[in-house]
Enzyme design. Structure first.
Site, PDB file in Angstrom:
ATOM      1  CE  LYS A  11       0.696   1.288   4.566  1.00  0.00           C
ATOM      2  NZ  LYS A  11       1.453   2.471   4.957  1.00  0.00           N
ATOM      3  CB  ALA A  99       9.211   0.304   2.704  1.00  0.00           C
ATOM      4  N   GLY A 100       7.121   1.549   5.000  1.00  0.00           N
ATOM      5  CA  GLY A 100       5.825   2.242   5.049  1.00  0.00           C
ATOM      6  C   GLY A 100       4.903   1.737   3.947  1.00  0.00           C
ATOM      7  N   GLY A 104       4.198  -6.507   5.945  1.00  0.00           N
ATOM      8  CA  GLY A 104       3.708  -7.538   6.867  1.00  0.00           C
ATOM      9  C   GLY A 104       2.193  -7.592   6.871  1.00  0.00           C
ATOM     10  CB  SER A 105      -0.371  -4.906   6.925  1.00  0.00           C
ATOM     11  OG  SER A 105       0.254  -4.253   7.995  1.00  0.00           O
ATOM     12  CG  ASP A 138      -1.034  -0.103   7.882  1.00  0.00           C
ATOM     13  OD1 ASP A 138      -1.812   0.820   8.208  1.00  0.00           O
ATOM     14  OD2 ASP A 138       0.199   0.051   7.811  1.00  0.00           O
TER      15      ASP A 138
HETATM   16  P1  ATP Z   1       4.051  -0.362   7.641  1.00  0.00           P
HETATM   17  O1  ATP Z   1       3.747   0.372   6.398  1.00  0.00           O
HETATM   18  O2  ATP Z   1       2.849  -1.185   8.082  1.00  0.00           O
HETATM   19  O3  ATP Z   1       4.654   0.501   8.699  1.00  0.00           O
HETATM   20  P2  ATP Z   1       6.672  -1.468   7.354  1.00  0.00           P
HETATM   21  O4  ATP Z   1       7.175  -0.707   6.213  1.00  0.00           O
HETATM   22  O5  ATP Z   1       7.108  -1.038   8.699  1.00  0.00           O
HETATM   23  O6  ATP Z   1       5.099  -1.513   7.245  1.00  0.00           O
HETATM   24  P3  ATP Z   1       6.792  -4.352   7.297  1.00  0.00           P
HETATM   25  O7  ATP Z   1       7.176  -5.056   6.042  1.00  0.00           O
HETATM   26  O8  ATP Z   1       5.367  -4.486   7.685  1.00  0.00           O
HETATM   27  O9  ATP Z   1       7.234  -2.876   7.080  1.00  0.00           O
HETATM   28  O10 ATP Z   1       7.763  -4.881   8.452  1.00  0.00           O
HETATM   29  C1  ATP Z   1       7.879  -4.316   9.700  1.00  0.00           C
HETATM   30  C2  ATP Z   1       8.388  -5.366  10.685  1.00  0.00           C
HETATM   31  O11 ATP Z   1       7.346  -6.318  10.901  1.00  0.00           O
HETATM   32  C3  ATP Z   1       9.583  -6.157  10.195  1.00  0.00           C
HETATM   33  O12 ATP Z   1      10.761  -5.631  10.707  1.00  0.00           O
HETATM   34  C4  ATP Z   1       9.339  -7.573  10.694  1.00  0.00           C
HETATM   35  O13 ATP Z   1      10.132  -7.898  11.793  1.00  0.00           O
HETATM   36  C5  ATP Z   1       7.874  -7.610  11.141  1.00  0.00           C
HETATM   37  N1  ATP Z   1       7.076  -8.597  10.366  1.00  0.00           N
HETATM   38  C6  ATP Z   1       6.213  -9.471  10.872  1.00  0.00           C
HETATM   39  N2  ATP Z   1       5.646 -10.200   9.895  1.00  0.00           N
HETATM   40  C7  ATP Z   1       6.162  -9.792   8.736  1.00  0.00           C
HETATM   41  C8  ATP Z   1       5.975 -10.181   7.375  1.00  0.00           C
HETATM   42  N3  ATP Z   1       5.119 -11.141   7.004  1.00  0.00           N
HETATM   43  N4  ATP Z   1       6.664  -9.517   6.433  1.00  0.00           N
HETATM   44  C9  ATP Z   1       7.510  -8.521   6.777  1.00  0.00           C
HETATM   45  N5  ATP Z   1       7.742  -8.145   8.053  1.00  0.00           N
HETATM   46  C10 ATP Z   1       7.072  -8.761   9.029  1.00  0.00           C
END
Ligand code: ATP
Length: 285
Positions: A11, A99-100, A104-105, A138
């Site tokens: 997203k 990355a935002g 994971g979501s 999210d």
């Molecule tokens: P958001 O936009 O929701 O802030 P984000 O950019 O922070 O997402 P994510 O890929 O959601 O990045 O990862 C954040 C952390 O969540 C990672 O450091 C990881 O340890 C944890 N995590 C748990 N499950 C997952 C998954 N399926 N894929 C990626 N990271 C995951």
């Protein structure tokens, strides 16, 4: 044993406003979110007859009950009281972490959609999104996909008309931002500029890409840019090569540009690729 396959779409936040801190410590947000064609692939074997396992193509991501995909499966089976007799989840990651972009979501949402389909859709898509709220903020949006106005912690969402046709270029710098620290910072400063979510909604209703671009704004962008001037370098490339809008997504650190077509995107991409391995060209989905 049956294997389910599901795409997990990243997203972007076209707008993001932080409305205030709640009594439970979370923040109330208001954001227009958009899913894009950058995706992870999720596979689920059902009925392995063995303890649950999870494999992920990227190192450093937890492969146990801490993984959001695992949590989503747990919530689904807890609520439906179904017994899968063992599952094995495999995730091919392409969405960069930190990355935002909701990586994971997106994986969690893909698990919910795949399991719901496999068991004959016991939940409507909005009921499934509500279930997703138990996994992460999210996740509800990532279940529903498309374009939506998201409010509260992420649990209240309203579908909006599809984003007018366009191309995104997304660049994820090496550094990551600590989301809790960023929220702390935003609590301590007066927010000088906020997105006009009403104007964004009207622009989407009118299918007016120019107006959509005018209204792209994330309150976290100036806060992160102030500390990571590198974002200005990426934005200057976006700006020089014809992007109609550019902004950070979520709590960063990825920044995206909206461009009219693939030719613009390809040029921007070639300008950034030497310095940034994580550059993507994507369409709204
Ligand atoms: P958001 O936009 O929701 O802030 P984000 O950019 O922070 O997402 P994510 O890929 O959601 O990045 O990862 C954040 C952390 O969540 C990672 O450091 C990881 O340890 C944890 N995590 C748990 N499950 C997952 C998954 N399926 N894929 C990626 N990271 C995951």
């Amino acid at each position: 044993m049956t294997t389910l396959y599901e795409g997990a779409f990243a997203k972007l936040n076209l707008t993001l406003d932080v409305l205030g801190k709640r009594e439970d410590g979370y923040h109330d947000l208001k954001s227009v979110m958009q899913t894009i064609s950058v995706r992870d692939d999720v596979e689920i074997d059902i009925g392995t007859g063995k303890p649950w396992t999870l494999e992920c193509s990227e190192e450093g991501i937890p492969c146990d009950e801490r993984n959001l995909a695992w949590k989503a499966a747990k919530v689904f089976f807890d609520v439906t009281k179904k017994d899968p007799d063992g599952i094995a989840i495999r995730i091919t990651k392409r969405i960069p972490s930190g990355a935002g972009m909701g990586g994971g979501s997106a994986d969690a949402a893909a698990v919910l959609r795949a399991l719901n389909r496999h068991y004959g859709n016991p939940f409507s898509i909005f009921a499934l999104a509500e279930l997703g709220a138990q996994v992460g903020s999210d996740v509800p949006f990532c279940v529903v996909c498309g374009t939506a106005m998201v409010e509260g912690r992420g649990e209240r969402l309203r579908k909006l008309p599809d984003m007018p046709d366009c191309v995104f270029v997304i660049c994820k710098p090496e550094f990551s931002v600590s989301t809790p620290e960023l929220y702390k910072k935003i609590d301590e400063v007066a927010i000088p500029k906020r997105p006009d979510n009403k104007a964004m909604e009207s622009a989407l209703l009118a299918g007016d890409l120019g107006k959509v671009c005018e209204n792209v704004f994330n309150v976290f962008d100036p806060v992160v840019t102030q500390e990571h001037l590198e974002l200005n370098y990426i934005k200057s490339i976006f700006n020089s090569y014809g992007a109609a809008a550019f902004q950070m997504t979520g709590s960063g650190s990825a920044v995206f540009a909206i461009v009219p077509d693939f030719e613009f995107a390809a040029v921007i991409c070639s300008m950034l690729r030497d310095n940034y391995p994580n550059v993507f060209i994507a369409k709204p989905v």
